[in-house]
Motif scaffolding. Structure first.
Motif, PDB file in Angstrom:
ATOM      1  N   PRO A   1      93.017  78.624  16.846  1.00  0.00           N
ATOM      2  CA  PRO A   1      92.833  77.376  16.091  1.00  0.00           C
ATOM      3  C   PRO A   1      92.614  76.137  16.950  1.00  0.00           C
ATOM      4  N   PHE A   2      93.174  76.107  18.173  1.00  0.00           N
ATOM      5  CA  PHE A   2      92.965  74.920  19.009  1.00  0.00           C
ATOM      6  C   PHE A   2      91.484  74.724  19.298  1.00  0.00           C
ATOM      7  N   TRP A   3      90.821  75.785  19.759  1.00  0.00           N
ATOM      8  CA  TRP A   3      89.402  75.654  20.086  1.00  0.00           C
ATOM      9  C   TRP A   3      88.556  75.551  18.823  1.00  0.00           C
ATOM     10  N   GLY A   4      89.033  76.149  17.724  1.00  0.00           N
ATOM     11  CA  GLY A   4      88.335  75.960  16.462  1.00  0.00           C
ATOM     12  C   GLY A   4      88.328  74.497  16.044  1.00  0.00           C
ATOM     13  N   PHE A   5      89.469  73.826  16.229  1.00  0.00           N
ATOM     14  CA  PHE A   5      89.542  72.404  15.896  1.00  0.00           C
ATOM     15  C   PHE A   5      88.628  71.585  16.799  1.00  0.00           C
ATOM     16  N   GLN A   6      88.612  71.895  18.101  1.00  0.00           N
ATOM     17  CA  GLN A   6      87.730  71.168  19.028  1.00  0.00           C
ATOM     18  C   GLN A   6      86.269  71.343  18.638  1.00  0.00           C
ATOM     19  N   GLN A   7      85.933  72.557  18.226  1.00  0.00           N
ATOM     20  CA  GLN A   7      84.565  72.806  17.751  1.00  0.00           C
ATOM     21  C   GLN A   7      84.251  71.928  16.539  1.00  0.00           C
ATOM     22  N   GLY A   8      85.180  71.885  15.603  1.00  0.00           N
ATOM     23  CA  GLY A   8      84.975  71.072  14.416  1.00  0.00           C
ATOM     24  C   GLY A   8      84.845  69.600  14.740  1.00  0.00           C
ATOM     25  N   TRP A   9      85.683  69.107  15.637  1.00  0.00           N
ATOM     26  CA  TRP A   9      85.637  67.690  16.019  1.00  0.00           C
ATOM     27  C   TRP A   9      84.311  67.343  16.689  1.00  0.00           C
ATOM     28  N   MET A  10      83.890  68.154  17.670  1.00  0.00           N
ATOM     29  CA  MET A  10      82.663  67.845  18.404  1.00  0.00           C
ATOM     30  C   MET A  10      81.429  67.937  17.508  1.00  0.00           C
ATOM     31  N   LYS A  11      81.376  68.975  16.662  1.00  0.00           N
ATOM     32  CA  LYS A  11      80.194  69.141  15.819  1.00  0.00           C
ATOM     33  C   LYS A  11      80.151  68.098  14.708  1.00  0.00           C
ATOM     34  N   TRP A  12      81.316  67.742  14.157  1.00  0.00           N
ATOM     35  CA  TRP A  12      81.323  66.700  13.119  1.00  0.00           C
ATOM     36  C   TRP A  12      80.899  65.358  13.718  1.00  0.00           C
ATOM     37  N   LEU A  13      81.440  65.027  14.880  1.00  0.00           N
ATOM     38  CA  LEU A  13      81.085  63.768  15.527  1.00  0.00           C
ATOM     39  C   LEU A  13      79.606  63.747  15.892  1.00  0.00           C
ATOM     40  N   SER A  14      79.099  64.869  16.399  1.00  0.00           N
ATOM     41  CA  SER A  14      77.678  64.966  16.727  1.00  0.00           C
ATOM     42  C   SER A  14      76.824  64.749  15.481  1.00  0.00           C
ATOM     43  N   GLY A  15      77.240  65.341  14.357  1.00  0.00           N
ATOM     44  CA  GLY A  15      76.494  65.181  13.119  1.00  0.00           C
ATOM     45  C   GLY A  15      76.522  63.760  12.597  1.00  0.00           C
ATOM     46  N   VAL A  16      77.665  63.102  12.691  1.00  0.00           N
ATOM     47  CA  VAL A  16      77.775  61.721  12.219  1.00  0.00           C
ATOM     48  C   VAL A  16      76.940  60.791  13.100  1.00  0.00           C
ATOM     49  N   ILE A  17      76.966  61.022  14.415  1.00  0.00           N
ATOM     50  CA  ILE A  17      76.129  60.224  15.321  1.00  0.00           C
ATOM     51  C   ILE A  17      74.654  60.411  14.958  1.00  0.00           C
ATOM     52  N   ASP A  18      74.265  61.649  14.694  1.00  0.00           N
ATOM     53  CA  ASP A  18      72.894  61.947  14.298  1.00  0.00           C
ATOM     54  C   ASP A  18      72.531  61.208  13.009  1.00  0.00           C
ATOM     55  N   ASN A  19      73.446  61.224  12.056  1.00  0.00           N
ATOM     56  CA  ASN A  19      73.165  60.615  10.761  1.00  0.00           C
ATOM     57  C   ASN A  19      73.076  59.090  10.827  1.00  0.00           C
ATOM     58  N   ALA A  20      73.741  58.498  11.831  1.00  0.00           N
ATOM     59  CA  ALA A  20      73.670  57.043  11.989  1.00  0.00           C
ATOM     60  C   ALA A  20      72.252  56.579  12.299  1.00  0.00           C
ATOM     61  N   LEU A  21      71.422  57.498  12.753  1.00  0.00           N
ATOM     62  CA  LEU A  21      70.055  57.168  13.145  1.00  0.00           C
ATOM     63  C   LEU A  21      69.138  56.931  11.948  1.00  0.00           C
ATOM     64  N   TYR A  22      69.350  57.657  10.848  1.00  0.00           N
ATOM     65  CA  TYR A  22      68.343  57.715   9.786  1.00  0.00           C
ATOM     66  C   TYR A  22      68.196  56.433   8.956  1.00  0.00           C
ATOM     67  N   PRO A  23      69.276  55.757   8.566  1.00  0.00           N
ATOM     68  CA  PRO A  23      69.061  54.475   7.885  1.00  0.00           C
ATOM     69  C   PRO A  23      68.316  53.468   8.761  1.00  0.00           C
ATOM     70  N   VAL A  24      68.614  53.486  10.070  1.00  0.00           N
ATOM     71  CA  VAL A  24      67.954  52.573  11.004  1.00  0.00           C
ATOM     72  C   VAL A  24      66.463  52.885  11.092  1.00  0.00           C
ATOM     73  N   LEU A  25      66.105  54.177  11.211  1.00  0.00           N
ATOM     74  CA  LEU A  25      64.697  54.564  11.283  1.00  0.00           C
ATOM     75  C   LEU A  25      63.969  54.239   9.984  1.00  0.00           C
ATOM     76  N   PHE A  26      64.647  54.448   8.858  1.00  0.00           N
ATOM     77  CA  PHE A  26      64.042  54.128   7.563  1.00  0.00           C
ATOM     78  C   PHE A  26      63.630  52.658   7.502  1.00  0.00           C
ATOM     79  N   LEU A  27      64.524  51.783   7.953  1.00  0.00           N
ATOM     80  CA  LEU A  27      64.221  50.352   7.937  1.00  0.00           C
ATOM     81  C   LEU A  27      63.156  49.989   8.968  1.00  0.00           C
ATOM     82  N   ASP A  28      63.113  50.740  10.077  1.00  0.00           N
ATOM     83  CA  ASP A  28      62.087  50.473  11.083  1.00  0.00           C
ATOM     84  C   ASP A  28      60.684  50.704  10.524  1.00  0.00           C
ATOM     85  N   TYR A  29      60.556  51.697   9.625  1.00  0.00           N
ATOM     86  CA  TYR A  29      59.252  51.940   9.017  1.00  0.00           C
ATOM     87  C   TYR A  29      58.878  50.840   8.021  1.00  0.00           C
ATOM     88  N   LEU A  30      59.872  50.182   7.445  1.00  0.00           N
ATOM     89  CA  LEU A  30      59.601  49.153   6.432  1.00  0.00           C
ATOM     90  C   LEU A  30      59.428  47.745   7.014  1.00  0.00           C
TER      91      LEU A  30
END
Length: 498
Positions: free
Chosen positions: A116-145
């Motif tokens: 479970p320790f490494w399972g939690f680390q996996q969850g933390w890193m992948k969730w954070l990576s996904g949230v960082i990725d998602n922070a990009l899309y509203p910004v790009l959407f506005l860049d096109y407009l």
């Protein structure tokens, strides 16, 4: 005697060491998949487009590959990179996702193999990576407009626009995964069609010699590799939705296969069109250049179509990524890694708190630049993928007879070889990262090392309630059963071969 021993040994294997054989306390067969709830499940077609948007969303953003390496390297990259990275990752996701068809996804894979320790680390890193990725899309959407609405380029209007867009897309996630899936289908078709039209219009103007241009003395390898990696990863994100999929045993591998074809052709054909039908000026090949090419080939109407498709594609990627991130938190709560409140669902079957946490992370990180976002998420994503590869190989060795509804047709040696090229690529991506990105990413990893014991303390002191869903199998008990069965098989063989 050997035949009798073989029959009895087979019976012993089937009875004792099948991780999925008695999933949820009942026999697992090909017509029945354990169900965590009564909410409507996602079918093949919506799942294909959810994967499409989790990985790609269209050829928007691949222009930098031509800028970094020229036409030939760009074309070769989007042919070779899927073979050494995307196909292995998709195959591993299909095998492990059907082995553990629940919403924890890769968190459960790593927990089962490494604890479970490494399972939690996996969850933390992948969730954070996904949230960082998602922070990009509203910004790009506005860049096109902002070319048509300059006020959206900076200041309070831009801040309010990011906030409003994030809230609107978050509400769509709240209303249900099926709504997200069918929305992804509509957005996907709208985004793919203009490039098919552009390809047809380009045929008379294509000069194949333009595809062969290469200058190895003028290659920005960091930009080139980061562009390829960013546009061809995240195949494993769909695993955190496995508990919401209709018959994941069949649906998940099929959807991954169709999505892989859609992604590869969705990149390669526009690159062929753009580099073959226009004269080369590498400096112009940056984000949004496909719209310029469309205007050259088809006029203003095609330019508007691709601009609109580019903007809407960011919406598709946002809702798909948020679905995976939020259901991952739900899956972790069902495994007792997060407080029980994260496992609560809305009346639409969606993880309300997981959605709110993911949306908050997006808003907090939306001030980062495009390059910083891509580099940081790639770095964290690499650490998570290393854990996935280790878990995949470990379970192949430790539990070779475990039920795998979809199994990659290779043995243990083949499984190891399958992971070699992607692991080498991970090492390269980590090596070319800047010191700033490496330092920030390592700090984020260390936060996960602190979070795990902190949450265990909160659990012990009963500050918040933690619980494991009774619908899920006990991973530790299954590990013990497999270990005991290994001992039994050795003893059995010894007694029957004397």
């Amino acid at each position: 005697m050997k035949r009798v021993a073989s029959v009895e040994l087979s019976s012993l294997k089937n009875r004792r060491c099948s991780l999925m054989g008695e999933y949820f306390g009942k026999d697992f067969d090909e017509t029945e998949v354990p169900k965590l709830d009564s909410y409507r499940k996602v079918s093949v077609l919506p799942l294909v487009f959810l994967i499409y948007y989790e990985v790609s969303g269209g050829p928007f953003g691949i222009e930098d590959s031509v800028k970094a390496g020229g036409p030939l390297l760009a074309l070769l990259g989007f042919l070779i990179f899927p073979i050494i990275w995307s196909i292995p990752e998709a195959l591993i996701t299909a095998e492990m996702g059907t082995m553990f068809p629940e919403n924890g996804g890769y968190v459960v894979w790593v927990s089962s193999a490494l604890g479970p320790f490494w399972g939690f680390q996996q969850g933390w890193m992948k969730w954070l990576s996904g949230v960082i990725d998602n922070a990009l899309y509203p910004v790009l959407f506005l860049d096109y407009l902002k070319s048509e609405f300059p006020a959206l380029g900076e200041g309070l209007p831009r801040v309010f626009a990011v906030l409003l867009l994030t809230v609107a897309l978050t509400y769509m996630n709240y209303r249900g995964l099926n709504i997200v899936g069918w929305t992804a289908i509509g957005l996907g078709i709208f985004s793919i069609l203009p490039f098919a039209v552009m390809g047809i219009l380009a045929i008379p103007k294509i000069e194949p010699s333009r595809w062969l241009v290469i200058d190895l003395n003028n290659v920005n390898w960091a930009l080139y590799l980061n562009t390829l990696f960013w546009n061809l990863n995240y195949w494993d994100s769909v695993s955190t939705l496995a508990g919401e999929v209709e018959d994941p045993r069949r649906t998940l591998p099929k959807a991954l296969f169709y999505a892989l074809i859609l992604v590869v052709f969705g990149y390669f054909i526009p690159l062929l069109t753009g580099t073959g039908a226009t004269s080369l000026n590498r400096a112009l090949w940056s984000d949004g250049y496909f719209a310029t090419i469309a205007k050259m080939l088809g006029g203003a109407w095609l330019w508007w179509w691709i601009q609109g498709a580019s903007a809407l594609s960011n919406m598709g990627m946002f809702i798909a990524e948020m679905s995976s991130d939020s259901f991952q938190l739900l899956g972790m709560a069902e495994r007792g890694m997060l407080p029980e409140v994260f496992s609560k669902r809305s009346s639409y079957g969606t993880p309300l708190l997981g959605i709110l946490f993911s949306a908050s992370g997006v808003l907090l990180l939306s001030w980062l630049s495009f390059q910083e976002i891509v580099a940081a998420e790639n770095y964290l994503y690499c650490f998570g993928m290393i854990l996935e590869f280790v878990a995949f190989i470990y379970l192949r060795i430790k539990s070779p007879t475990a039920s795998r509804p979809y199994k990659i047709p290779v043995g243990t040696a083949g499984a190891i070889l399958l992971c070699l090229a992607p692991t080498a690529l991970i090492c390269v991506v980590l090596a070319i990262a800047s010191l700033k990105v490496a330092a920030v990413s390592m700090a984020a990893v260390l936060i996960g090392f602190v979070l795990y014991p902190s949450l265990e303390y909160i659990n012990r002191k009963k500050i918040l309630k933690f619980s494991t869903s009774t619908d899920l199998p006990d991973l530790q008990a299954m590990d013990q059963d497999c270990t005991e069965s290994d001992v039994e098989r050795v003893a059995f063989l010894s007694s029957h071969t004397r």
